[in-house]
Design a protein around this motif. Structure first.
Motif, PDB file in Angstrom:
ATOM      1  N   GLN A   1       0.838  -1.200   0.000  1.00 19.35           N
ATOM      2  CA  GLN A   1       0.000   0.000   0.000  1.00 19.35           C
ATOM      3  C   GLN A   1       0.872   1.248   0.000  1.00 19.35           C
ATOM      4  O   GLN A   1       0.586   2.206  -0.713  1.00 19.35           O
ATOM      5  CB  GLN A   1      -0.922   0.014   1.223  1.00 19.35           C
TER       6      GLN A   1
ATOM      7  N   ALA B   1       0.906   4.094  -2.834  1.00 21.93           N
ATOM      8  CA  ALA B   1       0.572   5.455  -2.412  1.00 21.93           C
ATOM      9  C   ALA B   1       1.630   6.446  -2.881  1.00 21.93           C
ATOM     10  O   ALA B   1       1.304   7.524  -3.389  1.00 21.93           O
ATOM     11  CB  ALA B   1       0.432   5.507  -0.891  1.00 21.93           C
TER      12      ALA B   1
ATOM     13  N   SER C   1      -1.634   9.195   0.508  1.00 25.82           N
ATOM     14  CA  SER C   1      -1.154   8.498   1.700  1.00 25.82           C
ATOM     15  C   SER C   1      -1.500   7.012   1.631  1.00 25.82           C
ATOM     16  O   SER C   1      -2.397   6.604   0.897  1.00 25.82           O
ATOM     17  CB  SER C   1      -1.772   9.102   2.958  1.00 25.82           C
ATOM     18  N   ARG C   2      -0.775   6.239   2.437  1.00 21.68           N
ATOM     19  CA  ARG C   2      -1.081   4.813   2.533  1.00 21.68           C
ATOM     20  C   ARG C   2      -2.495   4.621   3.059  1.00 21.68           C
ATOM     21  O   ARG C   2      -3.213   3.719   2.643  1.00 21.68           O
ATOM     22  CB  ARG C   2      -0.069   4.102   3.448  1.00 21.68           C
TER      23      ARG C   2
ATOM     24  N   ILE D   1      -5.018   4.678   0.266  1.00 24.28           N
ATOM     25  CA  ILE D   1      -5.062   3.404  -0.463  1.00 24.28           C
ATOM     26  C   ILE D   1      -5.861   2.379   0.336  1.00 24.28           C
ATOM     27  O   ILE D   1      -6.719   1.677  -0.205  1.00 24.28           O
ATOM     28  CB  ILE D   1      -3.646   2.888  -0.783  1.00 24.28           C
TER      29      ILE D   1
END
Length: 66
Positions: A16, A20, A26-27, A30
């Motif tokens: 992730q 991202a 951002s993670r 995701i």
């Protein structure tokens, strides 16, 4: 909207966080997309698809309720 994002990530062995970074979010974004809490913009959906070399429709599908 349904998505195959987690499957696509697994097929390409990408985390992730890596995805991202590639698409500029951002993670957590995701993760939220994967679990259905967040629907990406058209631009973000296209960036995600491009990261996998796929068409957006191969990753994101509208549901009848959309």
């Amino acid at each position: 909207m349904k998505n195959r994002l987690k499957v696509a990530r697994a097929e390409h062995n990408i985390s992730q966080a890596e995805l991202a970074e590639k698409v500029g979010v951002s993670r957590q974004t995701i993760n939220s997309i994967e679990v259905g809490r967040y629907t990406p913009s058209a631009v973000l959906a296209l960036k995600i698809a491009r990261a996998f070399g796929k068409m957006a429709e191969e990753i994101f599908q509208l549901e009848d309720s959309d």
